[in-house]
Design an enzyme around this catalytic site. Structure first.
Site, short mmCIF file in Angstrom:
data_model
loop_
_atom_site.label_atom_id
_atom_site.label_comp_id
_atom_site.label_asym_id
_atom_site.label_seq_id
_atom_site.Cartn_x
_atom_site.Cartn_y
_atom_site.Cartn_z
N PRO A 2 -11.73 -54.47 56.94
CA PRO A 2 -11.91 -53.29 57.66
C PRO A 2 -12.33 -53.44 59.00
CG PRO A 2 -12.76 -53.16 55.40
CD PRO A 2 -12.73 -54.59 55.75
N GLU A 3 -11.54 -53.07 59.90
CA GLU A 3 -11.95 -52.95 61.25
C GLU A 3 -11.86 -51.29 61.60
OE1 GLU A 3 -10.34 -55.73 64.04
OE2 GLU A 3 -10.18 -57.12 62.44
N HIS A 88 -16.33 -55.72 39.75
CA HIS A 88 -16.87 -55.44 41.51
C HIS A 88 -17.01 -54.15 41.67
CE1 HIS A 88 -16.64 -59.71 41.65
NE2 HIS A 88 -15.28 -59.72 41.48
N ARG A 107 -16.99 -58.90 47.38
CA ARG A 107 -17.97 -59.88 48.30
C ARG A 107 -19.32 -59.25 48.51
NH1 ARG A 107 -13.86 -62.83 52.70
NH2 ARG A 107 -12.21 -62.93 51.15
N LYS A 151 -22.70 -60.45 82.67
CA LYS A 151 -23.04 -61.39 81.21
C LYS A 151 -22.05 -62.46 81.54
CE LYS A 151 -24.54 -57.96 78.02
NZ LYS A 151 -24.88 -56.84 78.92
#
Length: 294
Positions: A2-3, A88, A107, A151
């Site tokens: 998921p983004e 899970h 996970r 940066k």
DNA sequence: ACGCGGCCCTGGATGC
DNA sequence: TGCATCCAGGGCCGCG
């Protein structure tokens, strides 16, 4: 994985599932997630009404009266209404209407937390977030660019840092860089403002396109309710090492950058250091012009 | 101060 | 067939 688009879709899915809902109680499995709700949290959450859902960066916030129940999906987290128990399943939200909302995460990179509204602004997870390309209006690109130029890191790593821009994970970083024709290893200090502006628009567009397509389903991601997205069919570079570029038919290349697999088309995204350098007088005048123009 | 590598974790793919 | 190894990655931590 998921983004921003996937989190947004899960949030919207949860909104549609949760009409006038009230939490009766919450139970958790014994397994450890990255952060778990403790006993005190669980007792506080009893009989709380869910007033709404918000997305902040990649976090989903269940808005309660005085607090937010925070859920981060990590890599493989998903929500569904309990049909049958599965391996899970880690968090069970018992609702007063009899349904059970269940959080599933093989996970276990997911996070749960309870944050009081009064503490929210100071919470380090939320206080240092960059702009959200999907919801922020009037983003001050000039100021982001100024900080970025000072940066020295790969641009891909920069746009994936939530302190700079929120919601971009590995997939959409690769895709946005392809769309804006920027090589992922380009150093932040070497990127012109024009290219950065193009990149920012590409990030915004790729995230919106992915939301439109229901997100990307790669192995584990599912919308709240269980259906798949199909943005993965539109990838130009992600996961396409040694395949033909959809634009120029060149070979897609791949290499890890700051520990994340990265993909690009060497001819569409040439690696060059073309920028207005500060050192020369000519560059200085261009720089002045740049800051005036934008 | 900042950039980067390692770590957490499991399932799926690959290799032997 | 079965076992071992590797890889995926979001975000935090610690090292240089």
């Amino acid at each position: 994985m998921p983004e921003l688009p996937e989190v947004e879709i899960v949030k919207c899915g949860l909104e549609s599932l949760l009409i006038n809902p009230e939490i009766k109680s919450i139970k958790t499995s014994a397994k450890k997630l990255r952060t778990n709700l403790n006993k005190k949290d669980l007792s506080f959450l009893k009989d709380q009404k869910i007033l709404g859902l918000k997305r902040v960066a990649k976090y989903i916030l269940f808005e309660l009266k005085e607090s937010y129940l925070i859920s981060h999906l990590g890599m493989t987290g998903s929500w569904r209404i309990l049909d049958e128990k599965r391996k899970h399943d880690h968090v069970f939200v018992y609702l007063t209407d009899g349904r059970v909302l269940v959080y599933h995460d093989p996970r276990r990179f997911g996070q749960f937390d309870l944050v009081f509204k009064k503490d929210f602004i100071l919470d380090p997870r939320f206080s240092h977030l960059g702009c959200d390309p999907v919801v922020s209006e009037n983003v001050d690109l000039k100021s982001i660019y100024r900080s970025m130029s000072s940066k020295k890191t790969a641009i891909k790593s920069y746009i994936m840092d939530q302190k700079n821009i929120v919601g971009v994970g590995n997939i959409y970083a690769n895709e946005a860089l392809f769309r804006s024709q920027i090589h992922p290893l380009t150093q932040t200090c070497d990127l012109s403002f024009k290219k950065f502006e193009r990149l920012f628009l590409a990030i915004k567009q790729v995230l919106l396109d992915a939301i439109q397509a229901g997100g990307s389903t790669i192995s584990d991601f599912r919308q709240a309710g269980g259906s798949s997205g199909y943005f993965q069919n539109q990838f130009f570079v992600y996961g396409r090492d040694q395949e033909l570029c959809r634009k120029c038919s060149g070979l897609i290349e791949s290499q890890p950058i700051v520990g994340r697999s990265s993909f690009w088309c060497p001819s569409c995204q040439p690696y060059s250091k073309i920028k207005v350098r500060k050192a020369s007088g000519r560059a200085e005048s261009t720089r002045k012009k740049t800051s005036r123009t934008y």
